[in-house]
Design a protein around this motif. Structure first.
Motif, PDB file in Angstrom:
ATOM      1  N   LYS A 224      30.474 -47.921 -38.211  1.00  0.00           N
ATOM      2  CA  LYS A 224      30.198 -46.470 -38.426  1.00  0.00           C
ATOM      3  C   LYS A 224      30.328 -45.867 -37.178  1.00  0.00           C
TER       4      LYS A 224
ATOM      5  N   PHE B 134      13.398 -52.392 -37.353  1.00  0.00           N
ATOM      6  CA  PHE B 134      14.812 -52.774 -37.239  1.00  0.00           C
ATOM      7  C   PHE B 134      15.606 -51.487 -36.798  1.00  0.00           C
ATOM      8  N   HIS B 135      15.166 -50.578 -36.941  1.00  0.00           N
ATOM      9  CA  HIS B 135      16.001 -49.275 -36.640  1.00  0.00           C
ATOM     10  C   HIS B 135      15.682 -48.700 -35.278  1.00  0.00           C
TER      11      HIS B 135
ATOM     12  N   TYR C  92      20.116 -46.350 -47.176  1.00  0.00           N
ATOM     13  CA  TYR C  92      20.437 -47.455 -48.185  1.00  0.00           C
ATOM     14  C   TYR C  92      20.588 -48.708 -47.356  1.00  0.00           C
ATOM     15  N   CYS C  93      20.421 -48.793 -46.265  1.00  0.00           N
ATOM     16  CA  CYS C  93      20.448 -50.088 -45.313  1.00  0.00           C
ATOM     17  C   CYS C  93      20.025 -51.344 -46.003  1.00  0.00           C
TER      18      CYS C  93
ATOM     19  N   THR D 243      24.642 -57.872 -40.687  1.00  0.00           N
ATOM     20  CA  THR D 243      23.235 -57.089 -40.629  1.00  0.00           C
ATOM     21  C   THR D 243      22.815 -56.300 -39.516  1.00  0.00           C
ATOM     22  N   CYS D 244      24.049 -55.749 -39.050  1.00  0.00           N
ATOM     23  CA  CYS D 244      24.040 -54.931 -37.666  1.00  0.00           C
ATOM     24  C   CYS D 244      25.439 -54.125 -37.759  1.00  0.00           C
ATOM     25  N   ASP D 245      25.409 -53.022 -36.838  1.00  0.00           N
ATOM     26  CA  ASP D 245      26.746 -52.486 -36.398  1.00  0.00           C
ATOM     27  C   ASP D 245      27.193 -52.945 -35.137  1.00  0.00           C
TER      28      ASP D 245
ATOM     29  N   HIS E   2      21.378 -46.656 -36.568  1.00  0.00           N
ATOM     30  CA  HIS E   2      22.133 -45.517 -37.430  1.00  0.00           C
ATOM     31  C   HIS E   2      21.482 -44.921 -38.614  1.00  0.00           C
ATOM     32  N   ARG E   3      20.296 -45.715 -38.908  1.00  0.00           N
ATOM     33  CA  ARG E   3      19.326 -45.357 -40.007  1.00  0.00           C
ATOM     34  C   ARG E   3      19.999 -45.088 -41.257  1.00  0.00           C
ATOM     35  N   CYS E   4      20.911 -45.756 -41.800  1.00  0.00           N
ATOM     36  CA  CYS E   4      21.352 -45.169 -43.235  1.00  0.00           C
ATOM     37  C   CYS E   4      20.295 -45.632 -44.107  1.00  0.00           C
TER      38      CYS E   4
ATOM     39  N   CYS F 140      19.696 -51.912 -35.709  1.00  0.00           N
ATOM     40  CA  CYS F 140      20.647 -50.877 -35.896  1.00  0.00           C
ATOM     41  C   CYS F 140      20.111 -49.784 -35.763  1.00  0.00           C
TER      42      CYS F 140
HETATM   43  S1  SF4 Z   1      23.173 -51.853 -40.244  1.00  0.00           S
HETATM   44 FE1  SF4 Z   1      24.714 -50.714 -41.466  1.00  0.00          FE
HETATM   45  S2  SF4 Z   1      23.591 -49.941 -42.974  1.00  0.00           S
HETATM   46 FE2  SF4 Z   1      22.081 -50.599 -41.709  1.00  0.00          FE
HETATM   47  S3  SF4 Z   1      21.786 -48.710 -40.498  1.00  0.00           S
HETATM   48 FE3  SF4 Z   1      23.186 -49.832 -39.325  1.00  0.00          FE
HETATM   49  S4  SF4 Z   1      25.311 -49.088 -40.100  1.00  0.00           S
HETATM   50 FE4  SF4 Z   1      23.758 -48.310 -41.463  1.00  0.00          FE
END
Ligand code: SF4
Length: 240
Positions: free
Chosen positions: A110, A45-46, A31-32, A78-80, A27-29, A25
């Motif tokens: 998101k 992962f990102h 807290y992921c 485990t992903c968006d 998005h790099r949150c 994913c």
């Molecule tokens: S999987 Fe969810 S928490 Fe993790 S980076 Fe993507 S949107 Fe953010």
């Protein structure tokens, strides 16, 4: 390969069945939790985001082989399902397969803007959801906490659009980053069918979780909203 699976542990609170469509994913949150769950390096992962190998075909085969129907299936854990900046056609194809076989969809994203594309496939038996952590000034705080995700305003627009189309809507206020902003949204948003509220785990926070949880619950009750308090937040609320 069995892409449709039953989540375990904390993930069980999201839904009965789930599919993870992408390998990562963007998005790099900060807290992921997904890299931990997948035993992958955060950076990989990102960075490496693509549909899992033959995912659409494998979903089709599993649905036919196991006769999966009339289930609520969560996209994704485990992903968006709408990785911003990437082609999300596989998400659309999987939604079509699941709907054609009589299943129902529960989306959590998101990236509200890209998700709008698939609303034509959803109906009153499906759920469209966004994550809303609470933000300071929306554009400022998100640049550090969820830097590559769609902005919260676009998520709320998609949520209201889904609601107006008769699709059920939900907000995952988890992890809460700004308690006051989340409380304000609960107060104001009249287009949310279900709230799921959870605390920030594993990272420091100056939020008084007991106080926040009690205020949120009082507000949700007073507005007669459907809601679910996640176990770790409920544990804080139950402390003396
Ligand atoms: S999987 Fe969810 S928490 Fe993790 S980076 Fe993507 S949107 Fe953010």
């Amino acid at each position: 390969m069995k892409p449709i699976y039953i989540p375990k542990g904390k993930a069980k609170e999201y839904g009965d069945y789930a599919i993870n469509i992408y390998t990562g994913c963007p998005h790099r949150c900060y807290y992921c939790f997904a890299p931990n769950v997948l035993h992958r390096k955060k950076e990989d992962f990102h960075t490496y985001v693509e549909p899992r190998k033959n995912i659409v075909e494998e979903v089709r085969k599993q649905v036919e082989r196991e006769g999966i129907t009339n289930k609520l299936i969560h996209l994704c854990f485990t992903c968006d399902p709408y990785p911003k900046g990437y082609d999300s056609t596989p998400t659309r194809e999987i939604i079509k397969i699941l709907k054609d076989s009589g299943n129902h969809i529960q989306i959590l994203t998101k990236n509200g803007t890209d998700a709008l594309r698939d609303f034509d496939l959803l109906d009153k038996n499906d759920w469209f959801g966004i994550t809303y952590a609470g933000y300071d000034g929306w554009y400022n705080d998100i640049s550090t906490s969820e830097p590559n995700a769609g902005n919260p305003q676009d998520r709320l627009f998609a949520l209201a659009t889904a609601y107006n189309k008769g699709i059920k809507t939900w907000v995952s206020a988890e992890p809460v980053l700004n308690d006051i902003d989340v409380l304000n949204l609960i107060e104001l948003a009249d287009y949310v069918d279900l709230w799921k509220i959870g605390k920030l785990n594993y990272y420091p926070s100056d939020i008084n979780w007991k106080n926040f949880g009690e205020r949120a619950e009082r507000l949700l009750k007073s507005k007669r909203n459907n809601y679910y308090i996640k176990n770790s937040l409920r544990d804080e609320m139950d402390k003396e």
